[in-house]
Design a protein around this motif. Structure first.
Motif, PDB file in Angstrom:
ATOM      1  N   SER A 173      -6.335 -89.766 -87.171  1.00 30.81           N
ATOM      2  CA  SER A 173      -6.634 -90.683 -86.082  1.00 30.81           C
ATOM      3  C   SER A 173      -5.908 -91.995 -86.335  1.00 30.81           C
ATOM      4  O   SER A 173      -5.364 -92.206 -87.425  1.00 30.81           O
ATOM      5  N   GLY A 174      -5.905 -92.862 -85.308  1.00 31.62           N
ATOM      6  CA  GLY A 174      -5.339 -94.190 -85.478  1.00 31.62           C
ATOM      7  C   GLY A 174      -3.971 -94.391 -84.871  1.00 31.62           C
ATOM      8  O   GLY A 174      -3.441 -95.504 -84.909  1.00 31.62           O
ATOM      9  N   SER A 190       1.758-103.458 -86.522  1.00 33.43           N
ATOM     10  CA  SER A 190       1.171-102.641 -87.583  1.00 33.43           C
ATOM     11  C   SER A 190       0.177-101.643 -87.005  1.00 33.43           C
ATOM     12  O   SER A 190      -0.404-101.878 -85.939  1.00 33.43           O
ATOM     13  N   LEU A 191       0.001-100.539 -87.710  1.00 37.10           N
ATOM     14  CA  LEU A 191      -1.012 -99.541 -87.403  1.00 37.10           C
ATOM     15  C   LEU A 191      -1.553 -98.997 -88.708  1.00 37.10           C
ATOM     16  O   LEU A 191      -0.832 -98.964 -89.715  1.00 37.10           O
ATOM     17  N   ARG A 192      -2.809 -98.572 -88.682  1.00 40.01           N
ATOM     18  CA  ARG A 192      -3.367 -97.870 -89.828  1.00 40.01           C
ATOM     19  C   ARG A 192      -3.836 -96.494 -89.376  1.00 40.01           C
ATOM     20  O   ARG A 192      -4.712 -96.381 -88.507  1.00 40.01           O
ATOM     21  N   LEU A 193      -3.257 -95.473 -89.967  1.00 41.37           N
ATOM     22  CA  LEU A 193      -3.664 -94.106 -89.696  1.00 41.37           C
ATOM     23  C   LEU A 193      -4.733 -93.683 -90.695  1.00 41.37           C
ATOM     24  O   LEU A 193      -4.710 -94.104 -91.859  1.00 41.37           O
ATOM     25  N   SER A 194      -5.638 -92.840 -90.227  1.00 40.73           N
ATOM     26  CA  SER A 194      -6.671 -92.284 -91.088  1.00 40.73           C
ATOM     27  C   SER A 194      -6.622 -90.772 -91.022  1.00 40.73           C
ATOM     28  O   SER A 194      -6.233 -90.192 -90.007  1.00 40.73           O
ATOM     29  N   GLN A 220      -1.233 -97.257 -94.095  1.00 43.77           N
ATOM     30  CA  GLN A 220      -1.030 -98.562 -93.486  1.00 43.77           C
ATOM     31  C   GLN A 220       0.444 -98.723 -93.176  1.00 43.77           C
ATOM     32  O   GLN A 220       1.271 -98.644 -94.081  1.00 43.77           O
ATOM     33  N   MET A 221       0.760 -98.949 -91.926  1.00 43.52           N
ATOM     34  CA  MET A 221       2.158 -99.042 -91.500  1.00 43.52           C
ATOM     35  C   MET A 221       2.413-100.436 -90.940  1.00 43.52           C
ATOM     36  O   MET A 221       1.816-100.815 -89.934  1.00 43.52           O
ATOM     37  N   ASN A 222       3.260-101.180 -91.619  1.00 46.68           N
ATOM     38  CA  ASN A 222       3.618-102.535 -91.198  1.00 46.68           C
ATOM     39  C   ASN A 222       5.088-102.582 -90.772  1.00 46.68           C
ATOM     40  O   ASN A 222       5.867-101.698 -91.113  1.00 46.68           O
ATOM     41  N   GLN A 282      -0.108 -89.240 -82.616  1.00 41.50           N
ATOM     42  CA  GLN A 282       1.153 -89.758 -82.093  1.00 41.50           C
ATOM     43  C   GLN A 282       1.283 -91.258 -82.358  1.00 41.50           C
ATOM     44  O   GLN A 282       0.361 -92.038 -82.073  1.00 41.50           O
ATOM     45  N   VAL A 283       2.428 -91.646 -82.873  1.00 40.22           N
ATOM     46  CA  VAL A 283       2.782 -93.054 -83.033  1.00 40.22           C
ATOM     47  C   VAL A 283       4.055 -93.308 -82.232  1.00 40.22           C
ATOM     48  O   VAL A 283       5.055 -92.634 -82.436  1.00 40.22           O
TER      49      VAL A 283
END
Length: 124
Positions: A7-8, A17-21, A82-84, A119-120
């Motif tokens: 998710s995320g 930024s996004l944080r996937l879990s 964690q994607m920055n 999906q990102v």
């Protein structure tokens, strides 16, 4: 048997930024390695990052090193990414995988369990 649910994901602008879990059900043992992979349209699934469930060892693809961080919460059985400083080339479906042998491999064939992906999308 291990089930993984990511998710995320979402749609963001470049630089965001996004944080996937990745929530795991079933038992994740300290001997496992967990990995994040991604697959863009028309391309093969590629390695992003890996971590030993016991902690201490991580591995990253050169394309994300310094921008992405893989971590895990053993108590909750959740894997994070964690994607920055996201870039348009990070656009893909992101999958988490579990390797009971703990190899931290960069190949998909080492991972026995996979989630359904999230999906990102990064726009410029």
């Amino acid at each position: 048997q291990v089930q993984l649910v990511e998710s995320g994901g979402g749609s963001v602008q470049a630089g965001d930024s996004l944080r996937l879990s990745c929530a795991a059900s079933g038992r994740i043992f300290n001997s496992y390695a967990m990995g994040w992979f991604r697959q863009a349209p028309g391309k093969e699934r590629e390695f992003v990052a890996a971590i030993r469930w016991s902690g201490g060892s991580t591995s990253y693809a050169d394309s994300v090193k310094g921008r992405f961080t893989i971590s895990r919460d053993n108590a909750k059985d959740i894997l994070y990414l964690q994607m920055n400083s996201l870039k348009p080339e990070d656009t893909a479906v992101y999958y988490c995988g579990a390797d009971p042998r703990g190899w931290m491999s960069r190949t998909i064939y080492a991972y026995s369990y996979w989630g359904q992906g999230t999906q990102v999308t990064v726009s410029s």
